[in-house]
Design a protein around this motif. Structure first.
Motif, PDB file in Angstrom:
ATOM      1  N   VAL A 147       0.858  -1.188   0.000  1.00 54.97           N
ATOM      2  CA  VAL A 147       0.000   0.000   0.000  1.00 54.97           C
ATOM      3  C   VAL A 147       0.895   1.239   0.000  1.00 54.97           C
ATOM      4  O   VAL A 147       1.448   1.612   1.030  1.00 54.97           O
ATOM      5  N   PRO A 148       1.064   1.873  -1.151  1.00 54.53           N
ATOM      6  CA  PRO A 148       1.918   3.061  -1.223  1.00 54.53           C
ATOM      7  C   PRO A 148       1.476   4.142  -0.247  1.00 54.53           C
ATOM      8  O   PRO A 148       0.276   4.379  -0.072  1.00 54.53           O
ATOM      9  N   GLY A 149       2.452   4.775   0.395  1.00 53.00           N
ATOM     10  CA  GLY A 149       2.151   5.837   1.342  1.00 53.00           C
ATOM     11  C   GLY A 149       1.768   5.346   2.720  1.00 53.00           C
ATOM     12  O   GLY A 149       1.384   6.139   3.579  1.00 53.00           O
ATOM     13  N   SER A 150       1.876   4.015   2.935  1.00 54.43           N
ATOM     14  CA  SER A 150       1.510   3.437   4.222  1.00 54.43           C
ATOM     15  C   SER A 150       2.728   2.873   4.937  1.00 54.43           C
ATOM     16  O   SER A 150       3.698   2.438   4.300  1.00 54.43           O
ATOM     17  N   PHE A 151       2.662   2.855   6.270  1.00 56.90           N
ATOM     18  CA  PHE A 151       3.790   2.406   7.085  1.00 56.90           C
ATOM     19  C   PHE A 151       3.280   1.621   8.288  1.00 56.90           C
ATOM     20  O   PHE A 151       2.169   1.844   8.767  1.00 56.90           O
ATOM     21  N   GLU A 152       4.127   0.718   8.776  1.00 51.21           N
ATOM     22  CA  GLU A 152       3.842  -0.021   9.998  1.00 51.21           C
ATOM     23  C   GLU A 152       4.820   0.396  11.082  1.00 51.21           C
ATOM     24  O   GLU A 152       6.021   0.549  10.824  1.00 51.21           O
ATOM     25  N   LEU A 153       4.308   0.568  12.283  1.00 48.10           N
ATOM     26  CA  LEU A 153       5.142   0.731  13.464  1.00 48.10           C
ATOM     27  C   LEU A 153       5.264  -0.633  14.119  1.00 48.10           C
ATOM     28  O   LEU A 153       4.248  -1.248  14.477  1.00 48.10           O
ATOM     29  N   ILE A 154       6.500  -1.107  14.267  1.00 44.62           N
ATOM     30  CA  ILE A 154       6.756  -2.417  14.855  1.00 44.62           C
ATOM     31  C   ILE A 154       7.587  -2.221  16.113  1.00 44.62           C
ATOM     32  O   ILE A 154       8.627  -1.558  16.093  1.00 44.62           O
ATOM     33  N   VAL A 155       7.090  -2.751  17.240  1.00 45.28           N
ATOM     34  CA  VAL A 155       7.784  -2.623  18.516  1.00 45.28           C
ATOM     35  C   VAL A 155       8.093  -4.010  19.044  1.00 45.28           C
ATOM     36  O   VAL A 155       7.183  -4.831  19.219  1.00 45.28           O
ATOM     37  N   ASP A 156       9.355  -4.287  19.255  1.00 42.93           N
ATOM     38  CA  ASP A 156       9.789  -5.589  19.762  1.00 42.93           C
ATOM     39  C   ASP A 156       9.280  -6.720  18.869  1.00 42.93           C
ATOM     40  O   ASP A 156       8.877  -7.771  19.349  1.00 42.93           O
ATOM     41  N   GLY A 157       9.289  -6.486  17.560  1.00 48.04           N
ATOM     42  CA  GLY A 157       8.870  -7.509  16.611  1.00 48.04           C
ATOM     43  C   GLY A 157       7.373  -7.634  16.438  1.00 48.04           C
ATOM     44  O   GLY A 157       6.911  -8.448  15.636  1.00 48.04           O
ATOM     45  N   THR A 158       6.584  -6.827  17.167  1.00 57.69           N
ATOM     46  CA  THR A 158       5.127  -6.907  17.105  1.00 57.69           C
ATOM     47  C   THR A 158       4.570  -5.698  16.357  1.00 57.69           C
ATOM     48  O   THR A 158       4.833  -4.562  16.750  1.00 57.69           O
ATOM     49  N   PRO A 159       3.805  -5.907  15.292  1.00 60.97           N
ATOM     50  CA  PRO A 159       3.166  -4.776  14.617  1.00 60.97           C
ATOM     51  C   PRO A 159       2.204  -4.055  15.560  1.00 60.97           C
ATOM     52  O   PRO A 159       1.277  -4.662  16.080  1.00 60.97           O
ATOM     53  N   GLN A 160       2.457  -2.778  15.799  1.00 60.02           N
ATOM     54  CA  GLN A 160       1.637  -2.008  16.736  1.00 60.02           C
ATOM     55  C   GLN A 160       0.640  -1.105  16.036  1.00 60.02           C
ATOM     56  O   GLN A 160      -0.447  -0.868  16.550  1.00 60.02           O
ATOM     57  N   SER A 161       1.026  -0.573  14.881  1.00 63.75           N
ATOM     58  CA  SER A 161       0.163   0.378  14.181  1.00 63.75           C
ATOM     59  C   SER A 161       0.424   0.299  12.686  1.00 63.75           C
ATOM     60  O   SER A 161       1.523  -0.058  12.243  1.00 63.75           O
ATOM     61  N   HIS A 162      -0.605   0.657  11.932  1.00 66.70           N
ATOM     62  CA  HIS A 162      -0.490   0.810  10.485  1.00 66.70           C
ATOM     63  C   HIS A 162      -1.087   2.165  10.148  1.00 66.70           C
ATOM     64  O   HIS A 162      -2.202   2.469  10.553  1.00 66.70           O
ATOM     65  N   VAL A 163      -0.345   2.980   9.414  1.00 69.38           N
ATOM     66  CA  VAL A 163      -0.791   4.336   9.094  1.00 69.38           C
ATOM     67  C   VAL A 163      -0.694   4.561   7.594  1.00 69.38           C
ATOM     68  O   VAL A 163       0.346   4.278   6.985  1.00 69.38           O
ATOM     69  N   ASN A 164      -1.775   5.045   7.013  1.00 67.88           N
ATOM     70  CA  ASN A 164      -1.773   5.503   5.630  1.00 67.88           C
ATOM     71  C   ASN A 164      -1.655   7.019   5.672  1.00 67.88           C
ATOM     72  O   ASN A 164      -2.631   7.715   5.959  1.00 67.88           O
ATOM     73  N   ILE A 165      -0.462   7.522   5.407  1.00 63.76           N
ATOM     74  CA  ILE A 165      -0.202   8.951   5.526  1.00 63.76           C
ATOM     75  C   ILE A 165      -1.060   9.750   4.551  1.00 63.76           C
ATOM     76  O   ILE A 165      -1.587  10.814   4.888  1.00 63.76           O
ATOM     77  N   ASP A 166      -1.216   9.239   3.337  1.00 62.48           N
ATOM     78  CA  ASP A 166      -1.970   9.962   2.315  1.00 62.48           C
ATOM     79  C   ASP A 166      -3.472   9.894   2.555  1.00 62.48           C
ATOM     80  O   ASP A 166      -4.206  10.818   2.198  1.00 62.48           O
TER      81      ASP A 166
ATOM     82  N   PRO B 295      -5.475   8.924   5.815  1.00 60.98           N
ATOM     83  CA  PRO B 295      -5.587   8.453   7.206  1.00 60.98           C
ATOM     84  C   PRO B 295      -6.956   7.916   7.566  1.00 60.98           C
ATOM     85  O   PRO B 295      -7.117   7.311   8.627  1.00 60.98           O
ATOM     86  N   ASP B 296      -7.956   8.106   6.685  1.00 60.29           N
ATOM     87  CA  ASP B 296      -9.275   7.545   6.955  1.00 60.29           C
ATOM     88  C   ASP B 296      -9.375   6.087   6.513  1.00 60.29           C
ATOM     89  O   ASP B 296     -10.427   5.458   6.699  1.00 60.29           O
ATOM     90  N   GLU B 297      -8.294   5.534   5.969  1.00 55.91           N
ATOM     91  CA  GLU B 297      -8.250   4.122   5.612  1.00 55.91           C
ATOM     92  C   GLU B 297      -7.540   3.353   6.718  1.00 55.91           C
ATOM     93  O   GLU B 297      -6.389   3.643   7.041  1.00 55.91           O
ATOM     94  N   LEU B 298      -8.220   2.369   7.305  1.00 54.70           N
ATOM     95  CA  LEU B 298      -7.686   1.585   8.409  1.00 54.70           C
ATOM     96  C   LEU B 298      -7.347   0.185   7.916  1.00 54.70           C
ATOM     97  O   LEU B 298      -8.067  -0.390   7.103  1.00 54.70           O
ATOM     98  N   PHE B 299      -6.273  -0.387   8.436  1.00 53.52           N
ATOM     99  CA  PHE B 299      -5.741  -1.641   7.907  1.00 53.52           C
ATOM    100  C   PHE B 299      -5.994  -2.828   8.824  1.00 53.52           C
ATOM    101  O   PHE B 299      -6.593  -3.811   8.427  1.00 53.52           O
ATOM    102  N   PHE B 300      -5.525  -2.762  10.069  1.00 49.91           N
ATOM    103  CA  PHE B 300      -5.692  -3.891  10.990  1.00 49.91           C
ATOM    104  C   PHE B 300      -7.179  -4.135  11.226  1.00 49.91           C
ATOM    105  O   PHE B 300      -7.965  -3.190  11.366  1.00 49.91           O
ATOM    106  N   GLU B 301      -7.569  -5.413  11.332  1.00 49.61           N
ATOM    107  CA  GLU B 301      -8.978  -5.756  11.490  1.00 49.61           C
ATOM    108  C   GLU B 301      -9.594  -5.100  12.721  1.00 49.61           C
ATOM    109  O   GLU B 301     -10.682  -4.512  12.653  1.00 49.61           O
ATOM    110  N   TYR B 302      -8.932  -5.218  13.862  1.00 46.05           N
ATOM    111  CA  TYR B 302      -9.539  -4.696  15.086  1.00 46.05           C
ATOM    112  C   TYR B 302      -9.642  -3.179  15.028  1.00 46.05           C
ATOM    113  O   TYR B 302     -10.596  -2.596  15.581  1.00 46.05           O
ATOM    114  N   VAL B 303      -8.701  -2.522  14.365  1.00 42.54           N
ATOM    115  CA  VAL B 303      -8.758  -1.068  14.241  1.00 42.54           C
ATOM    116  C   VAL B 303      -9.921  -0.670  13.335  1.00 42.54           C
ATOM    117  O   VAL B 303     -10.611   0.325  13.593  1.00 42.54           O
TER     118      VAL B 303
END
Length: 289
Positions: A28-47, A49-57
């Motif tokens: 997904v161009p323009g999107s990034f994951e924040l990974i902490v201690d090997g665990t994906p914590q967040s997914h952000v679409n900078i372009d 931001p109203d698009e959410l990726f993780f199911e629970y989010v």
């Protein structure tokens, strides 16, 4: 070149000693994951931001969408920052909202701000400190006026024990406006003992609770996330079909007698009995090359 050979922005968090890394989404161009201690914590679409990726989010996003009128500004408190996915979503879909974000890892906020800056127009205040301690000291003006409280607190892959108890949720309850919702991200695996106890604990503090999740997670067949939604007023029954239709699919809403059956004999969690959320298996959040 494998992912392990690519250098991405990273920081060692001073408080926990964990490593936080920001990785571009390859799909997904323009999107990034924040990974902490090997665990994906967040997914952000900078372009977008109203698009959410993780199911629970996405499920939390659907709850936010049902608050008040479409596009109406709200007051929100986010306990746990990550990459500020949901505060960005609220600002994108409800511009002008008043938001507070609480995060204990101050250098994580600095890291995200530098690498994934958010809209400067957002009315967003970051408060540094332990979520429970800050919660007890929030301004009186937020009491009874907050439309959304999100509890999404993790240290690595686990939720700390002290933010899972009845005493903790009793600190959050006074914030809610009459229409307000408290949304809790609960991560659990087969047996769902932790999730059942969290449902029982919320039900001991709030008169109305529902659960949202993927069906196989609710059946305890795999590790995953259950979103618990607690309110002071009865949940609008029109929410249920809309939450189901919103997905991600397959989706399940647990309420009423079914929720009571889900909790069964689970005991209310107190400060004296609280434990961290279970550690997921090694392969659950494995990051591929």
């Amino acid at each position: 070149m494998s992912r392990s050979e690519v250098q991405h922005p990273s920081v060692t968090l001073k408080l926990s000693g964990l490593t936080a890394e920001i990785v571009p989404d390859r799909f997904v161009p323009g999107s990034f994951e924040l990974i902490v201690d090997g665990t994906p914590q967040s997914h952000v679409n900078i372009d977008n931001p109203d698009e959410l990726f993780f199911e629970y989010v996405q499920r939390i996003g659907h709850v936010i969408d049902l608050l008040g009128d479409v596009g109406e500004a709200i007051t929100a408190v986010h306990l746990g920052a990550g990459a500020l996915t949901l505060p960005r979503y609220v600002e994108a879909t409800r511009p002008g909202s008043r938001q507070q974000v609480v995060e204990i890892e101050s250098d994580l906020i600095d890291f995200v701000r530098a690498e994934l800056p958010w809209d400067k127009r957002a009315n967003l205040r970051v408060r540094h400190g332990d979520a429970r301690e800050v919660l007890a000291k929030l301004p009186a003006g937020l009491h009874g006026t907050t439309d959304l409280v999100v509890v999404d607190i993790f240290s690595g892959a686990r939720t700390p024990a002290h933010v899972t108890s009845r005493e903790f949720y009793e600190l959050a309850r006074p914030l809610l406006s009459p229409r307000g919702v408290l949304v809790v991200n609960v991560a659990d695996g087969p047996g769902l003992a932790f999730a059942r106890a969290q449902a029982a604990t919320l039900s001991a503090v709030f008169p109305h609770v529902i659960g949202l999740a993927e069906t196989q997670v609710l059946k305890g067949r795999r590790f995953g996330n259950i979103v618990l939604v607690a309110t002071l007023s009865p949940v609008d029954l029109t929410w249920v079909p809309r939450l189901l239709a919103g997905g991600p699919h397959p989706a399940k809403v647990v309420e009423g007698a079914e929720l009571r059956q889900f909790m069964a004999t689970a005991l209310v969690t107190t400060d004296a009995t609280a434990t961290p959320s279970p550690l997921p298996g090694r392969t659950v959040f494995q990051i591929g090359n």
